[in-house]
Design a protein around this motif. Structure first.
Motif, PDB file in Angstrom:
ATOM      1  N   ASP A 154     -92.228 -20.400 -30.728  1.00  0.00           N
ATOM      2  CA  ASP A 154     -91.828 -21.741 -31.162  1.00  0.00           C
ATOM      3  C   ASP A 154     -90.308 -21.897 -31.200  1.00  0.00           C
ATOM      4  OD1 ASP A 154     -94.493 -22.414 -31.303  1.00  0.00           O
ATOM      5  OD2 ASP A 154     -94.599 -22.326 -33.498  1.00  0.00           O
ATOM      6  N   ALA A 155     -89.588 -20.809 -31.445  1.00  0.00           N
ATOM      7  CA  ALA A 155     -88.125 -20.853 -31.512  1.00  0.00           C
ATOM      8  C   ALA A 155     -87.454 -20.776 -30.138  1.00  0.00           C
ATOM      9  CB  ALA A 155     -87.608 -19.720 -32.388  1.00  0.00           C
ATOM     10  N   THR A 156     -88.146 -20.225 -29.135  1.00  0.00           N
ATOM     11  CA  THR A 156     -87.468 -19.952 -27.858  1.00  0.00           C
ATOM     12  C   THR A 156     -88.156 -20.527 -26.618  1.00  0.00           C
ATOM     13  OG1 THR A 156     -88.648 -17.844 -27.594  1.00  0.00           O
ATOM     14  CG2 THR A 156     -86.507 -17.780 -28.727  1.00  0.00           C
ATOM     15  N   HIS A 157     -89.389 -20.985 -26.745  1.00  0.00           N
ATOM     16  CA  HIS A 157     -90.138 -21.421 -25.569  1.00  0.00           C
ATOM     17  C   HIS A 157     -90.440 -22.921 -25.619  1.00  0.00           C
ATOM     18  CE1 HIS A 157     -90.595 -17.117 -25.211  1.00  0.00           C
ATOM     19  NE2 HIS A 157     -91.274 -17.237 -24.093  1.00  0.00           N
ATOM     20  N   ASP A 158     -89.422 -23.731 -25.874  1.00  0.00           N
ATOM     21  CA  ASP A 158     -89.639 -25.174 -25.967  1.00  0.00           C
ATOM     22  C   ASP A 158     -89.985 -25.812 -24.624  1.00  0.00           C
ATOM     23  OD1 ASP A 158     -87.134 -24.798 -24.864  1.00  0.00           O
ATOM     24  OD2 ASP A 158     -86.120 -26.236 -26.170  1.00  0.00           O
ATOM     25  N   PHE A 159     -89.915 -25.052 -23.550  1.00  0.00           N
ATOM     26  CA  PHE A 159     -90.258 -25.542 -22.223  1.00  0.00           C
ATOM     27  C   PHE A 159     -91.765 -25.565 -21.970  1.00  0.00           C
ATOM     28  CE2 PHE A 159     -89.143 -21.062 -22.104  1.00  0.00           C
ATOM     29  CZ  PHE A 159     -90.262 -20.483 -21.525  1.00  0.00           C
ATOM     30  N   LEU A 160     -92.545 -24.903 -22.823  1.00  0.00           N
ATOM     31  CA  LEU A 160     -94.005 -24.897 -22.639  1.00  0.00           C
ATOM     32  C   LEU A 160     -94.598 -26.250 -23.008  1.00  0.00           C
ATOM     33  CD1 LEU A 160     -94.977 -21.466 -24.277  1.00  0.00           C
ATOM     34  CD2 LEU A 160     -94.925 -22.001 -21.833  1.00  0.00           C
ATOM     35  N   HIS A 207     -88.789   5.074 -21.065  1.00  0.00           N
ATOM     36  CA  HIS A 207     -88.917   4.646 -19.666  1.00  0.00           C
ATOM     37  C   HIS A 207     -87.529   4.230 -19.156  1.00  0.00           C
ATOM     38  CE1 HIS A 207     -93.274   4.540 -20.262  1.00  0.00           C
ATOM     39  NE2 HIS A 207     -93.030   3.918 -21.390  1.00  0.00           N
ATOM     40  N   PRO A 208     -86.725   5.169 -18.683  1.00  0.00           N
ATOM     41  CA  PRO A 208     -85.341   4.866 -18.289  1.00  0.00           C
ATOM     42  C   PRO A 208     -85.204   3.829 -17.169  1.00  0.00           C
ATOM     43  CG  PRO A 208     -85.664   7.231 -18.504  1.00  0.00           C
ATOM     44  CD  PRO A 208     -87.014   6.596 -18.618  1.00  0.00           C
ATOM     45  N   LYS A 209     -86.248   3.600 -16.407  1.00  0.00           N
ATOM     46  CA  LYS A 209     -86.188   2.608 -15.321  1.00  0.00           C
ATOM     47  C   LYS A 209     -87.080   1.405 -15.652  1.00  0.00           C
ATOM     48  CE  LYS A 209     -85.083   6.053 -11.931  1.00  0.00           C
ATOM     49  NZ  LYS A 209     -84.356   5.936 -10.718  1.00  0.00           N
ATOM     50  N   MET A 210     -87.113   1.058 -16.927  1.00  0.00           N
ATOM     51  CA  MET A 210     -87.991  -0.005 -17.402  1.00  0.00           C
ATOM     52  C   MET A 210     -87.706  -1.337 -16.692  1.00  0.00           C
ATOM     53  SD  MET A 210     -88.936  -0.837 -21.365  1.00  0.00           S
ATOM     54  CE  MET A 210     -87.300  -1.298 -21.871  1.00  0.00           C
ATOM     55  N   THR A 211     -88.772  -2.087 -16.497  1.00  0.00           N
ATOM     56  CA  THR A 211     -88.684  -3.426 -15.924  1.00  0.00           C
ATOM     57  C   THR A 211     -89.271  -4.421 -16.922  1.00  0.00           C
ATOM     58  OG1 THR A 211     -90.854  -3.197 -14.860  1.00  0.00           O
ATOM     59  CG2 THR A 211     -88.923  -2.560 -13.546  1.00  0.00           C
ATOM     60  N   THR A 212     -88.967  -5.694 -16.698  1.00  0.00           N
ATOM     61  CA  THR A 212     -89.569  -6.756 -17.499  1.00  0.00           C
ATOM     62  C   THR A 212     -89.465  -8.058 -16.729  1.00  0.00           C
ATOM     63  OG1 THR A 212     -89.717  -7.689 -19.729  1.00  0.00           O
ATOM     64  CG2 THR A 212     -87.498  -7.439 -18.814  1.00  0.00           C
ATOM     65  N   ASP A 213     -90.190  -9.056 -17.168  1.00  0.00           N
ATOM     66  CA  ASP A 213     -90.137 -10.397 -16.601  1.00  0.00           C
ATOM     67  C   ASP A 213     -89.793 -11.366 -17.726  1.00  0.00           C
ATOM     68  OD1 ASP A 213     -91.018  -9.492 -14.076  1.00  0.00           O
ATOM     69  OD2 ASP A 213     -93.103  -9.680 -14.677  1.00  0.00           O
ATOM     70  N   VAL A 214     -88.981 -12.368 -17.400  1.00  0.00           N
ATOM     71  CA  VAL A 214     -88.557 -13.355 -18.387  1.00  0.00           C
ATOM     72  C   VAL A 214     -88.725 -14.741 -17.783  1.00  0.00           C
ATOM     73  CG1 VAL A 214     -86.624 -14.160 -19.790  1.00  0.00           C
ATOM     74  CG2 VAL A 214     -86.862 -11.744 -19.311  1.00  0.00           C
ATOM     75  N   ASN A 215     -89.205 -15.675 -18.593  1.00  0.00           N
ATOM     76  CA  ASN A 215     -89.279 -17.057 -18.127  1.00  0.00           C
ATOM     77  C   ASN A 215     -87.883 -17.548 -17.760  1.00  0.00           C
ATOM     78  OD1 ASN A 215     -91.668 -17.101 -20.451  1.00  0.00           O
ATOM     79  ND2 ASN A 215     -92.186 -18.147 -18.557  1.00  0.00           N
ATOM     80  N   GLU A 216     -87.762 -18.114 -16.588  1.00  0.00           N
ATOM     81  CA  GLU A 216     -86.469 -18.605 -16.110  1.00  0.00           C
ATOM     82  C   GLU A 216     -85.860 -19.634 -17.070  1.00  0.00           C
ATOM     83  OE1 GLU A 216     -85.184 -19.515 -11.695  1.00  0.00           O
ATOM     84  OE2 GLU A 216     -86.395 -21.179 -12.493  1.00  0.00           O
ATOM     85  N   GLN A 217     -86.699 -20.406 -17.747  1.00  0.00           N
ATOM     86  CA  GLN A 217     -86.215 -21.425 -18.676  1.00  0.00           C
ATOM     87  C   GLN A 217     -85.687 -20.819 -19.973  1.00  0.00           C
ATOM     88  OE1 GLN A 217     -89.269 -21.324 -17.202  1.00  0.00           O
ATOM     89  NE2 GLN A 217     -90.081 -23.370 -16.860  1.00  0.00           N
ATOM     90  N   ASN A 218     -85.921 -19.548 -20.222  1.00  0.00           N
ATOM     91  CA  ASN A 218     -85.487 -18.883 -21.446  1.00  0.00           C
ATOM     92  C   ASN A 218     -84.140 -18.191 -21.188  1.00  0.00           C
ATOM     93  OD1 ASN A 218     -85.237 -17.545 -23.869  1.00  0.00           O
ATOM     94  ND2 ASN A 218     -87.331 -16.760 -23.883  1.00  0.00           N
ATOM     95  N   SER A 219     -83.105 -18.988 -21.071  1.00  0.00           N
ATOM     96  CA  SER A 219     -81.786 -18.451 -20.700  1.00  0.00           C
ATOM     97  C   SER A 219     -81.235 -17.492 -21.761  1.00  0.00           C
ATOM     98  CB  SER A 219     -80.810 -19.585 -20.429  1.00  0.00           C
ATOM     99  OG  SER A 219     -80.678 -20.418 -21.567  1.00  0.00           O
ATOM    100  N   GLN A 220     -81.566 -17.707 -23.031  1.00  0.00           N
ATOM    101  CA  GLN A 220     -81.103 -16.777 -24.065  1.00  0.00           C
ATOM    102  C   GLN A 220     -81.663 -15.381 -23.827  1.00  0.00           C
ATOM    103  OE1 GLN A 220     -81.895 -18.184 -28.023  1.00  0.00           O
ATOM    104  NE2 GLN A 220     -80.521 -19.932 -27.825  1.00  0.00           N
ATOM    105  N   TYR A 275     -94.148 -21.904 -14.570  1.00  0.00           N
ATOM    106  CA  TYR A 275     -93.061 -21.400 -15.410  1.00  0.00           C
ATOM    107  C   TYR A 275     -92.478 -20.196 -14.680  1.00  0.00           C
ATOM    108  CZ  TYR A 275     -95.388 -24.289 -18.914  1.00  0.00           C
ATOM    109  OH  TYR A 275     -95.974 -25.339 -19.583  1.00  0.00           O
ATOM    110  N   PRO A 276     -91.461 -20.419 -13.848  1.00  0.00           N
ATOM    111  CA  PRO A 276     -90.909 -19.333 -13.027  1.00  0.00           C
ATOM    112  C   PRO A 276     -90.479 -18.132 -13.855  1.00  0.00           C
ATOM    113  CG  PRO A 276     -89.948 -21.450 -12.417  1.00  0.00           C
ATOM    114  CD  PRO A 276     -90.736 -21.680 -13.667  1.00  0.00           C
ATOM    115  N   LEU A 277     -90.643 -16.965 -13.247  1.00  0.00           N
ATOM    116  CA  LEU A 277     -90.265 -15.707 -13.882  1.00  0.00           C
ATOM    117  C   LEU A 277     -89.087 -15.078 -13.154  1.00  0.00           C
ATOM    118  CD1 LEU A 277     -93.752 -14.036 -14.423  1.00  0.00           C
ATOM    119  CD2 LEU A 277     -92.347 -15.215 -16.128  1.00  0.00           C
ATOM    120  N   ILE A 278     -88.156 -14.538 -13.925  1.00  0.00           N
ATOM    121  CA  ILE A 278     -87.086 -13.717 -13.382  1.00  0.00           C
ATOM    122  C   ILE A 278     -87.509 -12.268 -13.615  1.00  0.00           C
ATOM    123  CG2 ILE A 278     -84.647 -13.061 -13.566  1.00  0.00           C
ATOM    124  CD1 ILE A 278     -85.086 -15.907 -12.502  1.00  0.00           C
TER     125      ILE A 278
END
Length: 145
Positions: free
Chosen positions: A24-30, A98-111, A136-139
């Protein structure tokens, strides 16, 4: 002082509460419909998921992280605790495992993108849709190199 430990089965309601507040604090694009649909899905799996929790001195959960095969699936911090270094502590813990960790972030969540880039992640790609096929594009981010 914050401690990182594994979650327990009786902490499911608290983790959903953390998730709800953070979203609710960070995903106002939903859209409201998508937000409700995602919460229903989260309520179904989060309480049983193997989580890493950041807890305070009273062992009260403040944030959580989910990692699956070196991919951080989720990182959510109680909005009352944002900016206190709790999310960064969880990420550092994940990177120690996991030193080579990956993740995905919603493109609209610039913070969030800024947070991960500050932690040393770099952009490795983009998908136009999220994991549920919603617009909801992912980076895609990976640590290091």
């Amino acid at each position: 002082m914050t401690t990182i430990r594994r979650s327990r089965p009786d902490e499911g309601d608290r983790t959903v509460e953390i998730w709800r507040g953070a979203v609710d604090a960070t995903h106002d694009f939903l859209s409201p419909e998508d937000r409700l649909s995602i919460e229903e899905m989260v309520r179904g799996f989060l309480p049983q998921a193997p989580l890493w929790l950041a807890v305070d001195a009273n062992d009260y959960p403040l944030a959580f992280m989910v990692i699956d095969k070196g991919h951080m699936e989720a990182l959510f911090v109680d909005p009352a605790c944002r900016g206190a270094g709790i999310g960064a502590a969880l990420v550092r813990h994940g990177l120690a495992l996991h030193p080579k960790m990956t993740t995905d972030v919603n493109e609209q969540n610039s913070q969030a993108i800024g947070f991960y880039e500050k932690m040393g992640f770099r952009r490795a790609g983009r998908s136009p849709l999220d994991g549920q096929g919603k617009p909801y594009p992912l980076i895609h981010l990976k640590y290091g190199e």
